[in-house]
Design a protein around this motif. Structure first.
Motif, PDB file in Angstrom:
ATOM      1  N   ALA A 120      86.179  46.014  55.862  1.00 17.98           N
ATOM      2  CA  ALA A 120      86.569  44.989  56.840  1.00 17.98           C
ATOM      3  C   ALA A 120      88.190  44.959  56.859  1.00 17.98           C
ATOM      4  CB  ALA A 120      86.284  43.624  56.029  1.00 17.98           C
ATOM      5  N   GLU A 121      88.557  44.482  58.086  1.00 22.61           N
ATOM      6  CA  GLU A 121      89.699  44.466  58.242  1.00 22.61           C
ATOM      7  C   GLU A 121      90.367  43.049  57.618  1.00 22.61           C
ATOM      8  OE1 GLU A 121      90.942  46.304  61.556  1.00 22.61           O
ATOM      9  OE2 GLU A 121      89.575  47.113  60.190  1.00 22.61           O
ATOM     10  N   VAL A 122      91.647  43.196  57.227  1.00 20.22           N
ATOM     11  CA  VAL A 122      92.392  42.237  56.216  1.00 20.22           C
ATOM     12  C   VAL A 122      93.542  41.920  56.861  1.00 20.22           C
ATOM     13  CG1 VAL A 122      93.145  41.386  53.956  1.00 20.22           C
ATOM     14  CG2 VAL A 122      91.103  43.013  54.080  1.00 20.22           C
ATOM     15  N   LEU A 123      93.820  40.589  57.078  1.00 23.31           N
ATOM     16  CA  LEU A 123      94.994  39.997  57.646  1.00 23.31           C
ATOM     17  C   LEU A 123      95.458  38.871  56.839  1.00 23.31           C
ATOM     18  CD1 LEU A 123      96.994  39.780  60.021  1.00 23.31           C
ATOM     19  CD2 LEU A 123      95.542  37.938  61.195  1.00 23.31           C
ATOM     20  N   VAL A 124      96.548  38.682  56.139  1.00 23.47           N
ATOM     21  CA  VAL A 124      96.990  37.616  55.506  1.00 23.47           C
ATOM     22  C   VAL A 124      98.095  37.085  56.091  1.00 23.47           C
ATOM     23  CG1 VAL A 124      96.216  38.201  53.019  1.00 23.47           C
ATOM     24  CG2 VAL A 124      98.501  39.117  54.057  1.00 23.47           C
ATOM     25  N   MET A 125      98.284  35.556  56.372  1.00 26.11           N
ATOM     26  CA  MET A 125      99.117  34.933  57.132  1.00 26.11           C
ATOM     27  C   MET A 125      99.732  34.086  56.286  1.00 26.11           C
ATOM     28  SD  MET A 125      97.106  33.838  60.497  1.00 26.11           S
ATOM     29  CE  MET A 125      96.067  32.487  60.048  1.00 26.11           C
ATOM     30  N   SER A 126     101.112  33.781  56.444  1.00 22.39           N
ATOM     31  CA  SER A 126     102.112  33.288  55.684  1.00 22.39           C
ATOM     32  C   SER A 126     102.863  32.377  56.568  1.00 22.39           C
ATOM     33  CB  SER A 126     102.840  33.865  54.833  1.00 22.39           C
ATOM     34  OG  SER A 126     103.823  33.220  53.909  1.00 22.39           O
ATOM     35  N   ALA A 127     103.243  31.041  56.364  1.00 21.80           N
ATOM     36  CA  ALA A 127     104.261  30.279  57.010  1.00 21.80           C
ATOM     37  C   ALA A 127     105.492  29.962  55.873  1.00 21.80           C
ATOM     38  CB  ALA A 127     103.615  28.995  57.649  1.00 21.80           C
ATOM     39  N   THR A 128     105.582  30.872  55.024  1.00 19.91           N
ATOM     40  CA  THR A 128     106.641  30.759  54.253  1.00 19.91           C
ATOM     41  C   THR A 128     107.590  32.070  54.505  1.00 19.91           C
ATOM     42  OG1 THR A 128     105.348  29.501  52.629  1.00 19.91           O
ATOM     43  CG2 THR A 128     107.521  30.724  51.641  1.00 19.91           C
ATOM     44  N   PRO A 129     108.604  32.048  55.585  1.00 19.93           N
ATOM     45  CA  PRO A 129     109.358  32.917  55.784  1.00 19.93           C
ATOM     46  C   PRO A 129     110.171  33.537  54.594  1.00 19.93           C
ATOM     47  CG  PRO A 129     109.682  31.133  57.650  1.00 19.93           C
ATOM     48  CD  PRO A 129     108.767  30.745  56.042  1.00 19.93           C
ATOM     49  N   ILE A 130     110.152  34.837  54.570  1.00 20.05           N
ATOM     50  CA  ILE A 130     111.218  35.477  53.765  1.00 20.05           C
ATOM     51  C   ILE A 130     111.661  36.836  54.643  1.00 20.05           C
ATOM     52  CG2 ILE A 130     110.044  34.967  51.408  1.00 20.05           C
ATOM     53  CD1 ILE A 130     108.607  37.672  51.430  1.00 20.05           C
ATOM     54  N   PRO A 131     112.762  37.213  54.300  1.00 19.58           N
ATOM     55  CA  PRO A 131     113.677  38.148  55.127  1.00 19.58           C
ATOM     56  C   PRO A 131     112.797  39.455  55.360  1.00 19.58           C
ATOM     57  CG  PRO A 131     115.053  36.961  53.616  1.00 19.58           C
ATOM     58  CD  PRO A 131     113.703  36.663  53.273  1.00 19.58           C
ATOM     59  N   ARG A 132     112.790  40.073  56.305  1.00 13.59           N
ATOM     60  CA  ARG A 132     111.906  41.194  56.788  1.00 13.59           C
ATOM     61  C   ARG A 132     111.911  42.312  55.906  1.00 13.59           C
ATOM     62  NH1 ARG A 132     109.135  42.802  61.351  1.00 13.59           N
ATOM     63  NH2 ARG A 132     108.640  45.046  61.435  1.00 13.59           N
ATOM     64  N   THR A 133     113.310  42.650  55.388  1.00 13.26           N
ATOM     65  CA  THR A 133     113.277  43.690  54.452  1.00 13.26           C
ATOM     66  C   THR A 133     112.836  43.433  53.193  1.00 13.26           C
ATOM     67  OG1 THR A 133     115.580  42.802  54.033  1.00 13.26           O
ATOM     68  CG2 THR A 133     115.520  44.697  55.596  1.00 13.26           C
ATOM     69  N   MET A 134     112.747  42.373  52.646  1.00 11.29           N
ATOM     70  CA  MET A 134     112.043  42.048  51.453  1.00 11.29           C
ATOM     71  C   MET A 134     110.638  41.920  51.463  1.00 11.29           C
ATOM     72  SD  MET A 134     112.868  38.278  49.468  1.00 11.29           S
ATOM     73  CE  MET A 134     114.686  38.436  49.494  1.00 11.29           C
ATOM     74  N   ALA A 135     110.088  41.416  52.612  1.00 10.82           N
ATOM     75  CA  ALA A 135     108.514  41.400  53.046  1.00 10.82           C
ATOM     76  C   ALA A 135     108.200  42.887  52.787  1.00 10.82           C
ATOM     77  CB  ALA A 135     108.275  40.771  54.343  1.00 10.82           C
ATOM     78  N   LEU A 136     108.711  43.602  53.479  1.00  7.63           N
ATOM     79  CA  LEU A 136     108.352  45.045  53.566  1.00  7.63           C
ATOM     80  C   LEU A 136     108.378  45.793  52.005  1.00  7.63           C
ATOM     81  CD1 LEU A 136     110.456  46.243  56.685  1.00  7.63           C
ATOM     82  CD2 LEU A 136     107.805  46.285  56.324  1.00  7.63           C
ATOM     83  N   THR A 137     109.269  45.268  51.103  1.00  6.86           N
ATOM     84  CA  THR A 137     109.404  45.985  49.655  1.00  6.86           C
ATOM     85  C   THR A 137     108.113  45.104  49.026  1.00  6.86           C
ATOM     86  OG1 THR A 137     111.431  46.115  50.454  1.00  6.86           O
ATOM     87  CG2 THR A 137     110.540  46.550  47.826  1.00  6.86           C
ATOM     88  N   ILE A 138     108.141  43.959  48.927  1.00 12.50           N
ATOM     89  CA  ILE A 138     107.390  43.099  48.042  1.00 12.50           C
ATOM     90  C   ILE A 138     105.941  43.217  48.635  1.00 12.50           C
ATOM     91  CG2 ILE A 138     106.533  40.577  47.421  1.00 12.50           C
ATOM     92  CD1 ILE A 138     109.415  39.771  47.655  1.00 12.50           C
ATOM     93  N   TYR A 139     105.540  43.171  49.715  1.00 14.50           N
ATOM     94  CA  TYR A 139     104.251  43.426  50.202  1.00 14.50           C
ATOM     95  C   TYR A 139     104.168  45.020  50.799  1.00 14.50           C
ATOM     96  CZ  TYR A 139     104.121  38.407  49.868  1.00 14.50           C
ATOM     97  OH  TYR A 139     104.295  37.098  49.632  1.00 14.50           O
ATOM     98  N   SER A 140     104.462  45.944  50.000  1.00 11.52           N
ATOM     99  CA  SER A 140     104.802  47.170  50.637  1.00 11.52           C
ATOM    100  C   SER A 140     103.353  47.872  50.675  1.00 11.52           C
ATOM    101  CB  SER A 140     105.412  48.181  49.487  1.00 11.52           C
ATOM    102  OG  SER A 140     104.688  48.148  48.216  1.00 11.52           O
ATOM    103  N   ASP A 141     102.144  47.369  50.258  1.00 11.65           N
ATOM    104  CA  ASP A 141     100.713  47.696  50.728  1.00 11.65           C
ATOM    105  C   ASP A 141     100.280  47.117  51.879  1.00 11.65           C
ATOM    106  OD1 ASP A 141     100.524  45.333  49.700  1.00 11.65           O
ATOM    107  OD2 ASP A 141      98.467  45.421  49.114  1.00 11.65           O
ATOM    108  N   LEU A 142     100.978  46.484  52.737  1.00 12.42           N
ATOM    109  CA  LEU A 142     100.643  45.746  53.818  1.00 12.42           C
ATOM    110  C   LEU A 142     101.784  46.122  55.081  1.00 12.42           C
ATOM    111  CD1 LEU A 142     100.393  42.071  52.656  1.00 12.42           C
ATOM    112  CD2 LEU A 142      98.493  43.573  52.781  1.00 12.42           C
ATOM    113  N   ASP A 143     100.877  46.306  56.270  1.00 14.81           N
ATOM    114  CA  ASP A 143     101.983  46.340  57.402  1.00 14.81           C
ATOM    115  C   ASP A 143     102.219  44.798  57.748  1.00 14.81           C
ATOM    116  OD1 ASP A 143     101.350  49.203  57.680  1.00 14.81           O
ATOM    117  OD2 ASP A 143      99.367  48.664  58.332  1.00 14.81           O
TER     118      ASP A 143
END
Length: 673
Positions: free
Chosen positions: A398-421
């Motif tokens: 299945a396709e997986v999409l996780v949604m968040s309304a708690t913004p974190i800076p983009r560079t940080m998001a790319l590292t913390i959630y490195s398994d996600l696009d």
């Protein structure tokens, strides 16, 4: 003694205590060692300068008068004991503790601890405790029933007296990162020798935890890319018709993100994407478009929300938009009737294409999707990684999409959630008016409630949010029940009011929210149960009591409950401002409505974590670490995890295997030998 032995093997743990510990998730000795304090109390020795109602102090006191308990106006019992001390008389008031008087004898000497306030010649205190701890820093454990903090300390001490925890990092990394040994870290987290040792121990355990977290993320990504074949969805010709049915103009950012998601759906690898969007940016409509395409391809879709209130809201929105297009939408929550559950189970097993909206009830074993095509979790920070994994395990393709309304800076998001696009909605809907935010000292509360009355008289509605459900034991914070009592008899007398908190049943919560949506309740007093996603366009006023007690991200979420309609909206933060730091932090909310800016400023202020702010059992599945506030340490742990994960060195390959084996068998990321 083996740390994998049952807690029942500890001296003094009988069958009932064992069952209570197991209900708390403490099954083995290892679980007990990893049941870290949620906070630490640091007591000052008694001094006149500390009688300010803020500092926690120890005070030697002798009871001179003990009164019998009586009922207050709000129905609580109150006992009063008068003590003689070297600083004068202390009046100690105990709420809902009628038994407390039997703990004291007139003329005996006791050591009290708590927050004391000088009022003229006297000193007052609410619910002081008998202090038997002589340590400078006293651990405070999450306790339940008869499993008290005292008992937990006693049991942990027994284990630590008999075991030495083996090191599982090589000496060179300990030296390079300036980390104390694993054994020393565990001992000092439970029984800190001083502030410095506690800080060093927290740093070591957070590094350990974030190293393991990074290893799991790397494993997840490599498994997904190497072995999983997903479903290649076709684009439904009816997508244009659906888009034309949306009753407002989509923003450029929403259209861009929809294209990114639909492109993923055409690929052969399963989508694994994080959708970030500020409060009110329109993530739900994006999710529904993506789910519609999946259902049009003959598959089932799942949308999981963290609360029943939000799940019901998504269900209603999905029905409004998708039912006229022939999509069947079902709701499954903890309070769904058995007959409804049985009917849903039959439809899912038969492979009927439909949209399932629900809470964690969707991850129950009895819920079997036979053609699950897409999984969306809303407000992903509210779900532990293990909860999300359970839903993902319903279908590997299945396709997986996780949604968040708690913004974190983009560079940080790319590292913390490195398994996600990563996709970002960085625009608000056209015509949305900016919420005017005002910061008031608590001495000016009267002005705040005048503004509430003004908005109600215009036909608008208001939220009032407070940190607690019941009376605060320190007498400092406003509570839902206390505020309801005070406001309904005082400033807001005659206004139709209701209240909402987490201890109410699902049925009660739904009834209250329905009344508020229908306008029957004009002012709703609530805890942060309304923090996530609640959408009432007529609500134009948000009052946050004791705003100093909330983090900026949470304040931003709460503010986002208003400003969803055509009316000018307001957010008034009422705070007990005792320092310039508190004022500066809250002023960030006044300056900006941009969640990404607020997240950046929040991180600057918090730095890389707070010594006495242990991130206990967080939503990410981490017990001690906060990936955002501990970001600098996370980067170092993540870098080292990358070296070990990709290494061909025999020692590092052995270390990788040991860590991944332990992670696969455990619900947490702290690995001990």
């Amino acid at each position: 003694m083996d740390i994998n032995d049952s807690v029942g093997t500890i001296k003094g743990v009988g069958q009932k205590t064992k069952e209570q510990l197991e209900n708390m998730g403490i099954i083995t000795l290892l679980d007990l060692l990893l049941y870290f304090p949620r906070a630490y109390d640091q007591y000052q020795e008694a001094d006149e300068m500390y009688f300010n109602g803020m500092d926690k102090i120890r005070l030697e006191a002798v009871p001179v008068k003990i009164t019998r308990p009586f009922r207050t106006r709000t129905g609580k019992s109150m006992s009063t004991i008068y003590f003689s001390t070297q600083f004068g008389q202390v009046k100690a008031m105990f709420f809902n503790m009628p038994y407390v008087t039997s703990n004291y004898t007139i003329g005996e000497t006791y050591m009290l601890s708590g927050k004391f306030t000088r009022k003229g010649k006297n000193i007052e205190c609410i619910n002081p405790v008998l202090n038997k701890d002589l340590e400078e820093i006293v651990p405070v454990y999450p306790s339940e029933g008869k499993v008290t903090g005292t008992l937990l300390k006693k049991l942990v001490r027994q284990i630590l007296d008999k075991v030495i925890i083996n090191e599982n990092f090589p000496p060179d990394i300990l030296k390079e990162e300036e980390l104390v040994s694993l054994d020393e870290a565990v001992r000092n987290l439970h029984f800190p020798q001083n502030r410095d040792r506690l800080g060093e121990s927290l740093k070591r355990m957070k590094f350990q935890e974030m190293f393991s977290y990074s290893m799991k993320i790397m494993l997840s990504k490599s498994i997904r890319l190497s072995s999983e074949e997903g479903i290649m969805f076709k684009m439904s010709p009816r997508l244009t018709e659906l888009k034309n049915r949306i009753p407002f103009e989509m923003t450029g950012a929403q259209n861009r993100v929809i294209r990114e998601i639909l492109k993923d759906q055409k690929n052969r690898f399963p989508m694994n994407r994080l959708l970030q969007g500020d409060v009110g940016s329109g993530k739900t409509i994006v999710a529904l478009v993506a789910l519609f395409n999946v259902i049009e391809n003959g598959y089932q879709g799942a949308l999981m929300a963290p609360t029943e209130i939000l799940a019901r809201q998504h269900f209603e929105e999905a029905k409004r938009l998708l039912s006229p297009m022939g999509v069947e939408v079902r709701l499954l929550t903890g309070s769904s009737k058995k007959s409804e559950r049985d009917q849903i189970a039959k439809e899912l097993e038969k492979g009927k294409p439909l949209l399932m909206v629900g809470t964690h009830a969707l991850i129950e074993e009895k819920v079997n999707f036979s053609r699950l095509g897409m999984i969306i979790t809303d407000e992903q920070h509210r779900f532990g990684v293990n909860q999300r994994a359970k839903l993902v395990n319903k279908s590997k393709t299945a396709e997986v999409l996780v949604m968040s309304a708690t913004p974190i800076p983009r560079t940080m998001a790319l590292t913390i959630y490195s398994d996600l696009d990563l996709s970002v909605i960085d625009e608000l809907p056209v015509g949305r008016k900016e919420i005017r935010t005002i910061l008031l000292d608590e001495t000016k509360r009267k002005a705040c409630y005048s503004k509430v009355i003004e908005e109600v008289n215009k036909g608008r509605q208001a939220y009032i949010v407070t940190p607690l459900i019941d009376l605060d034991e320190d007498g400092e914070l406003n509570s839902v029940t206390g505020l309801y009592e005070e406001l309904s008899k005082g400033p807001l007398k005659g206004i139709r009011m209701g209240y909402l908190h987490g201890k109410m049943s699902s049925k009660e919560k739904t009834a209250v929210m329905d009344s508020f949506k229908e306008g029957e309740i004009q002012v709703l007093i609530a805890t942060t149960v309304i923090e996530v996603g609640v959408n009432v366009p007529n609500a134009s006023m948000m009052v946050i009591e004791n705003a100093e007690r909330f983090g900026l991200a949470q304040l931003h979420q709460l503010r986002g409950r208003v400003g969803r309609g055509e009316y000018q909206s307001y957010c008034i933060m009422v705070a007990n401002i005792r320092s310039q730091t508190t004022r500066e932090r809250l002023e960030i909310m006044v300056k900006s409505n941009d969640g990404f800016f607020i997240a950046e400023e929040d991180l600057k202020q918090r730095g890389t974590g707070q010594l006495f702010g242990v991130h206990q059992r967080g939503h990410s599945g981490l017990m001690l670490s906060d990936l955002a506030s501990d970001y600098e340490l996370f980067l170092r742990a993540n870098r080292y995890a990358g070296i070990v994960y990709n290494s061909k060195d025999p020692n590092e390959m052995k270390m990788k295997k040991e860590f991944l084996d332990k992670i696969s068998k455990s619900m947490n990321f702290i690995c001990l030998n």
